[in-house]
Design a protein around this motif. Structure first.
Motif, short mmCIF file in Angstrom:
data_model
loop_
_atom_site.label_atom_id
_atom_site.label_comp_id
_atom_site.label_asym_id
_atom_site.label_seq_id
_atom_site.Cartn_x
_atom_site.Cartn_y
_atom_site.Cartn_z
N MET A 194 16.90 -2.35 -4.67
CA MET A 194 15.75 -3.34 -4.20
C MET A 194 14.43 -2.24 -3.59
N LYS A 195 14.76 -1.21 -3.02
CA LYS A 195 14.08 -0.48 -2.23
C LYS A 195 12.95 0.13 -3.39
N ALA A 196 13.46 0.59 -4.54
CA ALA A 196 12.78 1.00 -5.54
C ALA A 196 11.88 0.12 -6.23
N GLN A 197 12.22 -1.20 -6.39
CA GLN A 197 11.46 -2.39 -6.96
C GLN A 197 10.40 -2.67 -6.10
N GLU A 198 10.77 -2.56 -4.70
CA GLU A 198 9.66 -2.94 -3.81
C GLU A 198 8.57 -2.15 -3.88
N ILE A 199 9.03 -0.68 -3.93
CA ILE A 199 7.87 0.52 -3.99
C ILE A 199 7.18 0.06 -5.24
N ALA A 200 7.91 0.08 -6.57
CA ALA A 200 7.08 -0.09 -7.69
C ALA A 200 6.22 -1.43 -7.54
N ASP A 201 6.56 -2.53 -6.95
CA ASP A 201 5.61 -3.61 -7.22
C ASP A 201 4.28 -2.88 -6.19
N ASN A 202 4.41 -2.51 -5.16
CA ASN A 202 3.41 -2.01 -4.43
C ASN A 202 2.59 -0.96 -4.93
N TYR A 203 3.41 -0.02 -5.72
CA TYR A 203 2.59 1.07 -6.43
C TYR A 203 1.70 0.50 -7.56
N LEU A 204 2.15 -0.52 -8.31
CA LEU A 204 1.42 -1.03 -9.42
C LEU A 204 0.34 -2.01 -8.82
N LEU A 205 0.44 -2.54 -7.52
CA LEU A 205 -0.83 -3.15 -7.02
C LEU A 205 -2.07 -2.05 -6.65
N TYR A 206 -1.32 -0.75 -6.04
CA TYR A 206 -2.35 0.24 -5.62
C TYR A 206 -2.98 0.80 -7.03
N LYS A 207 -2.42 0.83 -8.01
CA LYS A 207 -3.10 1.52 -9.14
C LYS A 207 -3.89 0.44 -9.76
N GLY A 208 -3.50 -0.65 -9.65
CA GLY A 208 -4.51 -1.86 -10.10
C GLY A 208 -5.79 -1.89 -9.47
N ASN A 209 -5.68 -1.53 -8.34
CA ASN A 209 -6.95 -1.94 -7.35
C ASN A 209 -7.66 -0.27 -7.14
N LEU A 210 -7.17 0.70 -7.98
CA LEU A 210 -7.90 1.92 -7.44
C LEU A 210 -9.08 2.02 -8.35
N SER A 211 -10.16 2.04 -7.73
CA SER A 211 -11.49 2.44 -8.24
C SER A 211 -12.18 3.55 -7.87
N THR A 212 -12.20 4.74 -8.50
CA THR A 212 -12.51 6.02 -7.92
C THR A 212 -13.60 6.65 -8.96
N GLU A 213 -14.42 7.25 -8.33
CA GLU A 213 -15.61 7.66 -9.10
C GLU A 213 -15.37 8.91 -9.98
N GLN A 214 -15.79 8.79 -11.37
CA GLN A 214 -15.22 9.53 -12.31
C GLN A 214 -16.47 10.74 -12.47
N PHE A 215 -15.96 11.82 -12.70
CA PHE A 215 -16.90 13.03 -12.67
C PHE A 215 -16.70 13.86 -13.87
#
Length: 208
Positions: free
Chosen positions: A60-81
């Motif tokens: 359950m803990k790993a699934q919770e972290i996975a959900d939050n991690y995927l949200l983070y990746k989906g909302n990550l917008s960084t400058e490309q160099f």
């Protein structure tokens, strides 16, 4: 991906999930294939791997972290160099600092401070060190000695093993520059050998 070893989740003696960087590495292993299999399939593979690898509370803990991690990746917008970006320009350095800060803030928004530190702590400290190194090298008002001192201070903020590696590279660079200067002078072979022997050891110095 068949040639890439996948890391394992770790659990403590009480069966609780150990929160460390390998969790991030497991997720990223599967996310590498998202452009081929699609995001939905990748998410299913992550969930399947969690269920195969863990049980009970750890699952359950790993699934919770996975959900939050995927949200983070989906909302990550960084400058490309680009690879040839000139970081001696203050404008580019400012953009880089902003991109690094945005990435940190997005992590803390979706993962929280504690989890962000567990998954990305070493990476963030290395990013900060790399930025400081660019900042120091771009400052034409500093002497080489001053730059070296500031580099040493920046290294002190790194994890000990990483700091040791960076310190070794910095000292090796100084040694190479010193030897190159000596090569332009006469009768310095013995001095060059001694410098190499002190740094690398006598056997390596003999081979060199």
């Amino acid at each position: 991906m068949s040639d890439i070893a996948i890391e394992q989740f770790l659990v403590d003696p009480q069966g609780k999930l150990v929160i460390n960087e390998n969790i991030k590495n497991i997720f990223e292993y599967f996310l590498m294939a998202s452009h081929i299999e699609g995001q939905d399939q990748v998410i299913e593979r992550i969930r399947e791997y969690i269920e195969m690898s863990l049980s009970g509370e750890a699952t359950m803990k790993a699934q919770e972290i996975a959900d939050n991690y995927l949200l983070y990746k989906g909302n990550l917008s960084t400058e490309q160099f680009a690879m040839n970006t000139d970081f001696s320009q203050q404008e580019n350095l400012t953009m880089l600092r902003s991109a690094l800060d945005d990435k940190k803030n997005t992590r803390r928004q979706y993962l929280g401070k504690e989890l962000s530190e567990a998954l990305f702590g070493h990476e963030e400290r290395y990013d900060d060190y790399s930025y400081q190194r660019l900042l120091i090298n771009s400052d034409s008002s500093l002497s080489e000695q001053e730059k070296d001192q500031l580099m040493a201070q920046a290294e002190s903020q790194l994890p000990s093993k990483m700091a040791q590696g960076m310190r070794y590279k910095r000292e090796e660079k100084k040694l190479t520059a010193q030897i190159n200067r000596l090569k332009n002078q006469s009768d310095t072979a013995e001095e060059i050998f001694d410098l190499r022997a002190n740094f690398y050891g006598e056997k390596i110095a003999q081979r060199m």
